[in-house]
Write an enzyme that holds these catalytic residues in place. Structure first.
Site, PDB file in Angstrom:
ATOM      1  N   ASP A  71       0.733  -1.401  -0.336  1.00 57.71           N
ATOM      2  CA  ASP A  71      -0.116   0.445  -0.722  1.00 57.71           C
ATOM      3  C   ASP A  71       1.068   1.468  -0.691  1.00 57.71           C
ATOM      4  OD1 ASP A  71      -1.644  -1.839   0.132  1.00 57.71           O
ATOM      5  OD2 ASP A  71      -2.831  -0.827   1.954  1.00 57.71           O
ATOM      6  N   LYS A 104      -6.417   0.257  -4.929  1.00 59.64           N
ATOM      7  CA  LYS A 104      -6.579   1.473  -3.091  1.00 59.64           C
ATOM      8  C   LYS A 104      -4.755   0.797  -3.272  1.00 59.64           C
ATOM      9  CE  LYS A 104      -9.990   0.399  -1.492  1.00 59.64           C
ATOM     10  NZ  LYS A 104     -11.126   0.405  -0.629  1.00 59.64           N
ATOM     11  N   LEU A 132       4.305 -17.614   1.934  1.00 54.61           N
ATOM     12  CA  LEU A 132       3.931 -18.400   3.275  1.00 54.61           C
ATOM     13  C   LEU A 132       4.218 -19.042   4.360  1.00 54.61           C
ATOM     14  CD1 LEU A 132      -0.080 -18.128   1.765  1.00 54.61           C
ATOM     15  CD2 LEU A 132       1.107 -16.211   2.774  1.00 54.61           C
ATOM     16  N   ALA A 133       5.071 -19.511   3.642  1.00 52.98           N
ATOM     17  CA  ALA A 133       5.825 -21.095   4.476  1.00 52.98           C
ATOM     18  C   ALA A 133       6.716 -20.013   5.770  1.00 52.98           C
ATOM     19  CB  ALA A 133       6.687 -22.426   3.481  1.00 52.98           C
ATOM     20  N   GLU A 146      -9.382 -11.959   5.762  1.00 54.79           N
ATOM     21  CA  GLU A 146      -9.998 -11.305   4.506  1.00 54.79           C
ATOM     22  C   GLU A 146     -10.552 -12.422   3.173  1.00 54.79           C
ATOM     23  OE1 GLU A 146     -10.491  -8.278   3.626  1.00 54.79           O
ATOM     24  OE2 GLU A 146      -9.651  -6.428   4.714  1.00 54.79           O
TER      25      GLU A 146
END
Lengths: 331, 331
Positions: A71, A104, A132-133, A146
């Site tokens: 972001d 966004k 992610l590991a 989410e």
């Protein structure tokens, strides 16, 4: 641009990757955490770009990290020379299914979540769930919020998978085939929501489910609540309101609550008080041009927008949620 | 949002205007001057908006002032809640013919002109040249530089008017019918340039004539040179290069120089040294993705882009310009 955690885990491999391809790079490391999503971080990124020196359209900025990094870097890239291409490489589950794929971009301002920003599609988003590991389990749960959200809003078959296999998904950190299917479903559903309303000309956004009360709670927690955790609290609250109004049946409410609990997400928090929730709603209403536009689920995968949530609704739903927390679910 | 000068001259009338229409307003006053076109000013505007409280799409922000105000407020409005409508009311000649009508918004950063910004069309631009009646003459000359620029680039009939009636235009501060025609021509020509290339995907922009070397000179002057004054210096330099290369004939070069002089604009400045001009070119080349893309006039109203300007070109043209300054023109 990356954060301190990713830098520690992946810096050598990143350096090697770019070196092997003969690409000249500079790495700017942001400290980790939501507090870094700030105007100051934008200034630091601008300074880092100036030190390194890039051409306007030919030298992309890589954002390698979670939602805070993508972001903030997306916003910096949008503003630097009125637009420098950026490439997102999300390393967290929230990044993969939410922050990494939207248009966004932005930063927080004076304790207001995402108050300052713009719309800037990335040049490319590289979706590599292998990151992610190395992700702490709490952050996997955080991203799961989410995924649960988008399932409740528009994808009941995704919800079915979550319901039947949450433990496996978390234990394996979504590295299995089923994990891949969940991420794929979730991204597809989210992209469809963005596709039909990319610039938010329509302020009734189903994907904003869980994002009415949560920004205030998240910001007021000073980092003790993660984004997905406050979204879960918001979703539970809205389920309670929907239930109380007869919009949602007991069974569906129970299924939603159980999935949140199975993901290890909180349903309530000491910051969740009626005065704070009312202030949160006021803030969000300015953001929605004066309207509540609150999405309430009417079934798994469906819902309606309401405009007349009252303090009573909030207080009664809070009581319902608190009871659930005490008993550990509707069962 | 306005600046200290406009506030002093027009506050009472502004208050009365809005009061008569029952509109609730808050006025935020920026100190005047280019140094206020900064990230800090954005933060101050965000804070002022937060104090007053506005809805996302229904409460527009008015930018009432010169280019500094409209560029800065346009950028703040673009970023606040990812886009709040803004209305521009230019009060200077630069504002009327340039900053007020474009889609570029932004602020300076670390001595780099307009380094940070975006594209944001205003909801409305209110073009009221009566404001020019209270504008200091130096600022009328300042705006005239942008009118001369657009005339050289693409409107020879506008140039003819400027050539024949500069004294009258300045004396009357463009309040006559002829002044109206000049502003109208200038805006129309500029809008056409923006229309065909609003997002600068094409970096060869004729309207960037006079904007290659000038940003560095303007910023390094710390406010002692106005924007249009440094643009004039840049235009004179580029005419010299075009002349030296045989791209522009003596008569046309002479006409351009004479119009700049008749407008009371400078052709050179002690900051205009070869090393600084080379640095300026380097900066601008990053901004043009590594290309020079320098517009050189080949006649009044026409020109070409070149990519091979050398230090020699710059040095020889500088000598030519300095001689002109000593003799007061080519005549």
């Amino acid at each position: 641009v990356t954060d301190g955690n990713v830098n520690l885990l992946y810096r050598q491999r990143l350096n090697r990757y770019f070196a092997e391809r003969g690409a000249e790079i500079a790495i700017h490391v942001m400290p980790p955490g939501e507090s870094q999503k700030s105007m100051e971080s934008l200034v630091n990124i601008f300074d880092a770009i100036e030190r390194f020196g890039i051409r306007r359209y030919s030298d992309p900025i890589f954002a390698i990290g979670g939602g805070v990094v993508t972001d903030t870097v997306g916003c910096a890239a949008h503003l630097y020379r009125r637009g420098t291409p950026h490439i997102r490489i999300p390393t967290t589950l929230v990044g993969l299914v939410d922050a990494g794929i939207g248009v966004k971009v932005g930063v927080n301002f004076r304790n207001h979540k995402n108050l300052i920003g713009s719309y800037q599609p990335p040049m490319i988003s590289v979706m590599d769930r292998k990151f992610l590991a190395t992700l702490p389990l709490r952050h996997v749960r955080n991203g799961m919020a989410e995924i649960i959200k988008i399932a409740i809003v528009c994808d009941s078959s995704l919800f079915d998978i979550l319901e039947s296999a949450m433990d496996e998904l978390l234990d394996e950190r979504l590295q299995t085939d089923l994990g891949f299917r969940v991420i794929d479903h979730s991204i597809t559903a989210m992209l469809e929501q963005i596709r039909i309303n990319p610039w938010e000309h329509e302020l009734r956004r189903p994907a904003d489910f869980g994002h009415t009360f949560s920004p205030r709670i998240e910001m007021d927690s000073n980092g003790s609540l993660l984004h997905g955790e406050s979204v879960a609290i918001d979703m539970a609250l809205c389920c309670g309101i929907a239930l109380r109004r007869g919009l949602l049946d007991d069974v569906s409410a129970s299924r939603i609550v159980d999935v949140l609990i199975s993901a290890g997400l909180p349903l309530c928090h000491k910051l969740s008080t009626p005065p704070r929730l009312c202030r949160a709603l006021e803030d969000t209403m300015s953001h929605r041009d004066g309207w509540q536009h609150i999405f309430l689920p009417t079934a798994i995968g469906r819902g309606v927008f309401v405009e007349d949530i009252s303090v009573d609704d909030i207080e009664e739903s809070l009581r319902w949620v608190c009871e659930l927390c005490d008993t550990g679910g509707l069962k």
